[in-house]
Design an enzyme around this catalytic site. Structure first.
Site, PDB file in Angstrom:
ATOM      1  N   GLY A  26      33.209  33.133  35.036  1.00  0.00           N
ATOM      2  CA  GLY A  26      33.478  32.619  36.374  1.00  0.00           C
ATOM      3  C   GLY A  26      32.332  32.968  37.304  1.00  0.00           C
ATOM      4  O   GLY A  26      31.266  33.426  36.868  1.00  0.00           O
ATOM      5  N   GLY A  27      32.562  32.764  38.596  1.00  0.00           N
ATOM      6  CA  GLY A  27      31.509  33.023  39.553  1.00  0.00           C
ATOM      7  C   GLY A  27      31.148  34.492  39.662  1.00  0.00           C
ATOM      8  O   GLY A  27      30.020  34.843  39.987  1.00  0.00           O
ATOM      9  N   LYS A  45      36.191  42.395  30.941  1.00  0.00           N
ATOM     10  CA  LYS A  45      35.656  41.650  32.079  1.00  0.00           C
ATOM     11  C   LYS A  45      34.499  42.432  32.687  1.00  0.00           C
ATOM     12  O   LYS A  45      34.642  43.611  33.019  1.00  0.00           O
ATOM     13  CB  LYS A  45      36.759  41.449  33.115  1.00  0.00           C
ATOM     14  CG  LYS A  45      36.365  40.679  34.356  1.00  0.00           C
ATOM     15  CD  LYS A  45      37.590  40.498  35.247  1.00  0.00           C
ATOM     16  CE  LYS A  45      37.273  39.752  36.527  1.00  0.00           C
ATOM     17  NZ  LYS A  45      38.490  39.601  37.372  1.00  0.00           N
ATOM     18  N   ASP A 138      47.084  34.460  43.295  1.00  0.00           N
ATOM     19  CA  ASP A 138      46.253  33.450  42.629  1.00  0.00           C
ATOM     20  C   ASP A 138      46.907  32.993  41.329  1.00  0.00           C
ATOM     21  O   ASP A 138      46.237  32.795  40.317  1.00  0.00           O
ATOM     22  CB  ASP A 138      44.855  34.002  42.350  1.00  0.00           C
ATOM     23  CG  ASP A 138      43.848  32.894  42.014  1.00  0.00           C
ATOM     24  OD1 ASP A 138      44.058  31.748  42.455  1.00  0.00           O
ATOM     25  OD2 ASP A 138      42.871  33.169  41.307  1.00  0.00           O
TER      26      ASP A 138
END
Length: 421
Positions: A26-27, A45, A138
């Protein structure tokens, strides 16, 4: 989750976890499939060096603290983390399975019964999060993984404490996924309440049932306007009629008009039980369906068993006369389970035309099992049915003959041999 090979610039290990492949990116960073020194698989992560600054470290440290706080069978658990490393990282439980978004895009929407099971399961999981005074903020299809032990919620990177009005977000900015975001979150209202996660779950369930989200537009500004406009109703096109009242309530514009997560569980349970099922049975059917969707079942059959007739997926109200089993399937047991989450059976042209499935790599056909008294009884019972005119499915299904039981066992073995773990 699908993995891709590591690139030359990827590290060989992070925090003692050996990296085996890439899961996604992801970003903010990259997610790897890793393995602990003891052989435990993990999702690792890592924050990209290019975005590591004091703010990103603080946000990452907050995510780690939240993962230490939340618990429950529906949460991917934290294994280890280091927010102070040169490249901050955290490792969580690895869930072997696709996310809901990929599953629906690949295999189509879920049957209504399974959507209700998903709703009750995730709502209950969110209830445990809310009891800790936290909000996810989210929730979206990509953040629900469909694993072999049922669905799990991931990615608490935007989670906050429910009563807190503090934020790491810059002024006049909104962080989240607009298509699953409730109006109050999109307009920056603070403090947020647990109703934001109820709305997002409603969007997720609508997607699971129809393949689309409540609002869709090519322009992000138009999308935000649709979400925040009280006169713009969510698009419930294609939703099963029995789900519409619940979805409409969860997607209400006003937070106070939405049910609580406890009420969502209760309503899902009531709709499932109205069909004569227990919620635990529906949950097991959901897991069986998502671990090996019906489209994949024929690939487990020998070449001679290719004339299967698959009934169309029934509506939620469809019933069968078959007794319901309280036993949880350990894996897709055979070609029996259809797109109706097990309410119908995949029939062969004859129960006795099914051959033994050869184990992978075995060239010689398996010797036929010795005939037993039960086999003779099965044949005697099947004889009148086999004389029926062609075009009619036999009344006896694969799961009811001794031959079928042997075939089912071979299918289980073949599936286990092909499984990733």
């Amino acid at each position: 989750m699908q993995t891709t090979p590591l690139s030359p610039e990827d590290p060989a290990q992070i925090g003692g976890f050996e990296l085996l492949g890439r899961i996604g990116q992801g970003g903010m960073g990259q997610v790897y499939l890793g393995e602990s020194p003891g052989g435990e698989p993990a999702a690792v992560k890592v924050i990209k060096p290019s975005v590591v600054d004091s703010t990103s470290r603080l946000r990452f440290a907050q995510e780690i603290e939240i993962l230490k706080t939340v618990w429950g069978a529906r949460i991917a658990q934290l294994l280890d983390a280091d927010a102070d490393a040169d490249e901050p990282w955290l490792a969580t439980e690895y869930v072997e399975g696709p996310d809901l978004g990929k599953h629906v895009m690949t295999h189509g929407p879920l049957p209504a019964l399974l959507v209700l099971s998903l709703g009750a399961t995730i709502a209950e999981g969110l209830g445990y999060v809310h009891k800790q005074g936290l909000l996810h903020r989210d929730l979206k299809p990509a953040n629900i993984l469909l694993g072999p032990n049922g669905p799990k919620i991931i990615d608490f990177g935007l989670a906050v404490f429910a009563e807190s009005s503090a934020s790491l977000t810059a002024a006049n900015t909104v962080v989240g996924t607009p298509s699953c975001m409730p109006p109050e979150q999109a307009t920056g209202v603070k403090p947020l309440t647990s109703a934001v996660d109820v709305y997002a779950l409603g969007a997720v369930l609508l997607f699971a049932a129809t393949g689309h989200l409540p609002y869709h537009a090519n322009n992000i500004h138009v999308l935000f306007h649709m979400v925040t406009d009280p006169a713009s109703a969510p698009d419930l096109t294609g939703a099963p009629p029995e789900l519409v009242p619940l979805l409409a309530a969860m997607l209400s514009h006003q937070a106070l008009d939405r049910p609580t997560v406890t009420e969502v569980v209760q309503q899902c349970r009531a709709l499932v039980e109205a069909q004569g099922l227990k919620l635990a049975q529906a949950r097991r059917r959901l897991t069986t369906y998502t671990v090996a969707p019906p489209q994949e079942f024929p690939t487990l059959l020998p070449a001679s068993v290719s004339q299967a007739v698959v009934p169309a997926p029934p509506a939620l109200s469809d019933q069968t006369d078959a007794p319901l089993s309280d036993e949880a399937p350990s894996a897709p047991t055979s070609a029996q389970e259809s797109a109706s989450d097990g309410q119908h059976t995949m029939f062969l042209t004859s129960p006795h035309q099914a051959r033994q499935v050869e184990p992978p790599g075995q060239s010689e056909p398996a010797a036929p099992a010795p005939q037993t008294a039960q086999d003779e009884q099965d044949k005697a019972q099947d004889a009148p049915r086999l004389a029926r005119p062609s075009g009619r499915s036999p009344a006896r299904s694969l799961r009811h003959s001794a031959q079928a039981r042997r075939t089912a066992q071979q299918l289980r073995e073949a599936y286990a041999a092909r499984a990733a773990f």
